[in-house]
Design a protein around this motif. Structure first.
Motif, PDB file in Angstrom:
ATOM      1  N   PHE A 246       0.837  -1.205   0.000  1.00 14.29           N
ATOM      2  CA  PHE A 246       0.000   0.000   0.000  1.00 14.29           C
ATOM      3  C   PHE A 246       0.872   1.255   0.000  1.00 14.29           C
ATOM      4  N   GLU A 247       1.949   1.255   0.783  1.00 12.24           N
ATOM      5  CA  GLU A 247       2.816   2.430   0.862  1.00 12.24           C
ATOM      6  C   GLU A 247       3.517   2.691  -0.462  1.00 12.24           C
ATOM      7  N   ILE A 248       3.974   1.624  -1.121  1.00 11.98           N
ATOM      8  CA  ILE A 248       4.651   1.788  -2.414  1.00 11.98           C
ATOM      9  C   ILE A 248       3.681   2.360  -3.444  1.00 11.98           C
ATOM     10  N   LEU A 249       2.472   1.805  -3.470  1.00 10.92           N
ATOM     11  CA  LEU A 249       1.485   2.309  -4.417  1.00 10.92           C
ATOM     12  C   LEU A 249       1.155   3.775  -4.137  1.00 10.92           C
ATOM     13  N   GLN A 250       1.012   4.114  -2.868  1.00 12.24           N
ATOM     14  CA  GLN A 250       0.705   5.494  -2.506  1.00 12.24           C
ATOM     15  C   GLN A 250       1.819   6.436  -2.946  1.00 12.24           C
ATOM     16  N   ARG A 251       3.064   6.050  -2.703  1.00 11.01           N
ATOM     17  CA  ARG A 251       4.186   6.920  -3.074  1.00 11.01           C
ATOM     18  C   ARG A 251       4.345   7.028  -4.585  1.00 11.01           C
ATOM     19  N   VAL A 252       4.120   5.927  -5.281  1.00 18.87           N
ATOM     20  CA  VAL A 252       4.223   5.984  -6.741  1.00 18.87           C
ATOM     21  C   VAL A 252       3.177   6.930  -7.315  1.00 18.87           C
ATOM     22  N   ILE A 253       1.964   6.885  -6.749  1.00 22.68           N
ATOM     23  CA  ILE A 253       0.910   7.789  -7.234  1.00 22.68           C
ATOM     24  C   ILE A 253       1.272   9.243  -6.914  1.00 22.68           C
ATOM     25  N   GLN A 254       1.830   9.491  -5.721  1.00 19.86           N
ATOM     26  CA  GLN A 254       2.239  10.853  -5.369  1.00 19.86           C
ATOM     27  C   GLN A 254       3.344  11.340  -6.306  1.00 19.86           C
ATOM     28  N   GLU A 255       4.309  10.500  -6.602  1.00 21.84           N
ATOM     29  CA  GLU A 255       5.381  10.879  -7.540  1.00 21.84           C
ATOM     30  C   GLU A 255       4.800  11.134  -8.932  1.00 21.84           C
TER      31      GLU A 255
ATOM     32  N   ASP B 280       5.118  14.534 -11.093  1.00 21.00           N
ATOM     33  CA  ASP B 280       5.601  14.580 -12.485  1.00 21.00           C
ATOM     34  C   ASP B 280       4.619  15.329 -13.388  1.00 21.00           C
ATOM     35  N   TYR B 281       3.320  15.107 -13.167  1.00 13.38           N
ATOM     36  CA  TYR B 281       2.322  15.811 -13.993  1.00 13.38           C
ATOM     37  C   TYR B 281       2.316  17.310 -13.693  1.00 13.38           C
ATOM     38  N   TYR B 282       2.516  17.649 -12.417  1.00 13.43           N
ATOM     39  CA  TYR B 282       2.577  19.080 -12.088  1.00 13.43           C
ATOM     40  C   TYR B 282       3.792  19.741 -12.744  1.00 13.43           C
ATOM     41  N   VAL B 283       4.929  19.061 -12.731  1.00 14.70           N
ATOM     42  CA  VAL B 283       6.127  19.604 -13.390  1.00 14.70           C
ATOM     43  C   VAL B 283       5.886  19.730 -14.893  1.00 14.70           C
ATOM     44  N   LYS B 284       5.274  18.712 -15.443  1.00 16.86           N
ATOM     45  CA  LYS B 284       4.970  18.747 -16.878  1.00 16.86           C
ATOM     46  C   LYS B 284       3.981  19.863 -17.200  1.00 16.86           C
TER      47      LYS B 284
ATOM     48  N   TRP C 255     -12.184   4.870 -16.532  1.00 16.31           N
ATOM     49  CA  TRP C 255     -11.162   5.274 -17.517  1.00 16.31           C
ATOM     50  C   TRP C 255      -9.867   5.693 -16.822  1.00 16.31           C
ATOM     51  N   MET C 256      -9.976   6.454 -15.704  1.00 22.07           N
ATOM     52  CA  MET C 256      -8.795   6.896 -14.965  1.00 22.07           C
ATOM     53  C   MET C 256      -8.049   5.714 -14.335  1.00 22.07           C
ATOM     54  N   ARG C 257      -8.805   4.734 -13.817  1.00 18.68           N
ATOM     55  CA  ARG C 257      -8.158   3.585 -13.181  1.00 18.68           C
ATOM     56  C   ARG C 257      -7.393   2.745 -14.186  1.00 18.68           C
ATOM     57  N   ALA C 258      -7.962   2.588 -15.392  1.00 17.68           N
ATOM     58  CA  ALA C 258      -7.256   1.818 -16.429  1.00 17.68           C
ATOM     59  C   ALA C 258      -5.950   2.516 -16.831  1.00 17.68           C
ATOM     60  N   ARG C 259      -6.027   3.835 -16.980  1.00 17.42           N
ATOM     61  CA  ARG C 259      -4.800   4.564 -17.342  1.00 17.42           C
ATOM     62  C   ARG C 259      -3.828   4.617 -16.166  1.00 17.42           C
ATOM     63  N   LEU C 260      -4.377   4.748 -14.965  1.00  9.88           N
ATOM     64  CA  LEU C 260      -3.506   4.786 -13.779  1.00  9.88           C
ATOM     65  C   LEU C 260      -2.722   3.489 -13.633  1.00  9.88           C
ATOM     66  N   GLN C 261      -3.353   2.386 -13.966  1.00  8.59           N
ATOM     67  CA  GLN C 261      -2.640   1.100 -13.881  1.00  8.59           C
ATOM     68  C   GLN C 261      -1.441   1.085 -14.821  1.00  8.59           C
ATOM     69  N   LEU C 262      -1.670   1.604 -16.046  1.00  2.47           N
ATOM     70  CA  LEU C 262      -0.547   1.650 -16.998  1.00  2.47           C
ATOM     71  C   LEU C 262       0.555   2.605 -16.515  1.00  2.47           C
ATOM     72  N   GLU C 263       0.113   3.763 -15.994  1.00  2.93           N
ATOM     73  CA  GLU C 263       1.094   4.735 -15.516  1.00  2.93           C
ATOM     74  C   GLU C 263       1.907   4.176 -14.334  1.00  2.93           C
ATOM     75  N   VAL C 264       1.205   3.516 -13.429  1.00  3.28           N
ATOM     76  CA  VAL C 264       1.900   2.942 -12.259  1.00  3.28           C
ATOM     77  C   VAL C 264       2.860   1.848 -12.699  1.00  3.28           C
ATOM     78  N   GLU C 265       2.424   1.000 -13.632  1.00  6.05           N
ATOM     79  CA  GLU C 265       3.314  -0.051 -14.134  1.00  6.05           C
ATOM     80  C   GLU C 265       4.560   0.543 -14.780  1.00  6.05           C
ATOM     81  N   GLU C 266       4.373   1.608 -15.552  1.00  5.78           N
ATOM     82  CA  GLU C 266       5.529   2.251 -16.196  1.00  5.78           C
ATOM     83  C   GLU C 266       6.458   2.878 -15.158  1.00  5.78           C
ATOM     84  N   GLN C 267       5.860   3.509 -14.144  1.00 11.12           N
ATOM     85  CA  GLN C 267       6.672   4.118 -13.088  1.00 11.12           C
ATOM     86  C   GLN C 267       7.454   3.055 -12.321  1.00 11.12           C
TER      87      GLN C 267
END
Length: 363
Positions: A81-90, A94-98, A159-171
């Motif tokens: 849970f902690e890893i997933l939470q931190r990956v989502i925060q990171e 990244d999106y804010y920087v972008k 739709w967000m959860r499907a994309r979030l899964q891909l984003e988290v996997e890539e991260q």
């Protein structure tokens, strides 16, 4: 406690020592201690069947192992849970920087807003706690159902959860590749397929390395225990050696000191005599080098002549004394004879002195 009632054979003594060193390391018992306390050795053997290497009883060790297993399960769940939470925060960072660097697309903005909305409502729901009937009014008068109404539409969430899964996997893939390159810098130039294969085995490699480290730590602890035992043994041996040296000094040094002094005195006496003989030999060598046979012969001839001259002078002196006795009654004539006598005596003394000096030089 009589030591003759129970005794251990040689093999049993070795077993007891192994058990003490493995399961009771603080004991640090020697073979002499075990021989003097045989019933204590029997007690240690009995205790070794009831406790493990850490000193716990077998029942407590089993309960501890089960407790640690449950702790590891909870820890694994919390880490996921902690890893997933931190990956989502990171990912949000990244999106804010972008967003600051470039303009986001419509899909990116929608994904970011839906994700933030969902996370915010979920966090508020957790702060509010589970819904239950209580006399205490809820926080800010809100119920959990009120917050659930603020959830984004279900189609946007899917739709967000499907994309979030891909984003988290890539991260996570980037983080795994970063960990792989840190562990094996040579993997930085490999392809993604090869990196993925290495990442798949990275967990096993790290577990094996951790096991090797634990084994090394265990060996280090054993070596430390062995080192402590050897240090204690060496200290005892050194103490005994010091006692023996002190005894040797007290019993033997004082007894042999007088004999040693006598031998040293004899040695110095002989050495002094040898030095005197050496000096005399050098003196004779110098004399022999200075006075050759021809020189000695000439000196002998000179000495004979001087002795002959002395004898003549003594005869003249004797005659002068006789004449002096005959004419001592005379006045001026006597003075003249006295002067003549004085001159003859002076000449005689000069020749006698020359003869003495010649004799010294010859000898």
């Amino acid at each position: 406690m009589a030591s003759g009632d129970f005794c251990l054979p040689g093999e049993g003594m070795e077993i007891v020592q192994q058990v003490c060193s493995k399961q009771f390391p603080p004991c640090n018992l020697s073979e002499e201690d075990l021989l003097q306390n045989p019933y204590f050795s029997k007690l240690l053997l009995s205790l070794s069947q009831l406790v493990d290497e850490s000193g716990l009883s077998l029942f407590l060790a089993k309960e501890q192992a089960e407790a640690w297993k449950e702790v590891r399960l909870h820890k694994t769940s919390w880490l996921r849970f902690e890893i997933l939470q931190r990956v989502i925060q990171e990912l949000l960072v990244d999106y804010y920087v972008k967003k600051q660097d470039t303009n986001l697309t419509f899909e990116d903005k929608k994904f970011l807003e839906t994700l933030e909305h969902r996370l915010l409502v979920t966090e508020l729901t957790q702060i509010l706690g589970p819904s239950r009937e209580s006399e205490t009014p809820p926080l800010l008068g809100l119920e959990k159902a009120d917050l659930l109404e603020l959830m984004p539409p279900s189609e946007d969430f899917v739709w967000m959860r499907a994309r979030l899964q891909l984003e988290v996997e890539e991260q996570l893939k980037r983080k795994c590749f970063t960990l792989l390159c840190y562990h094996d810098p040579n993997s930085d130039a490999d392809s993604e397929t090869l990196k993925a294969a290495k990442v798949w085995k990275l967990a096993e490699v790290m577990v094996a390395e951790r096991q090797r480290c634990q084994d090394a730590q265990g060996q280090q602890k054993e070596q430390l225990v062995l080192l402590e035992k050897k240090s204690a043994t060496y200290s005892q041996v050194l103490l005994r050696c010091l006692i023996l040296l002190q005894r040797l000094l007290q019993e033997h040094r004082l007894q042999t000191q007088s004999e040693l002094d006598r031998i040293n005195a004899q040695y110095l006496e002989v050495k002094c005599s040898a030095m005197i003989l050496k000096l005399r030999m050098e003196e004779l060598k110098i004399v022999s080098d200075t006075y050759t046979a021809e020189k000695v012969e000439v000196h002998q001839l000179i000495r004979d002549r001087l002795e002959a001259g002395i004898r003549l002078q003594e005869q003249d002196l004797q005659k002068s004394r006789q004449v002096l006795n005959t004419y001592e009654v005379l006045g001026e004539e006597f003075d003249r004879l006295v002067k003549e006598y004085t001159q003859l005596k002076q000449a005689t003394e000069n020749k006698r002195w020359a003869l003495q000096e010649f004799s010294k030089a010859y000898h």
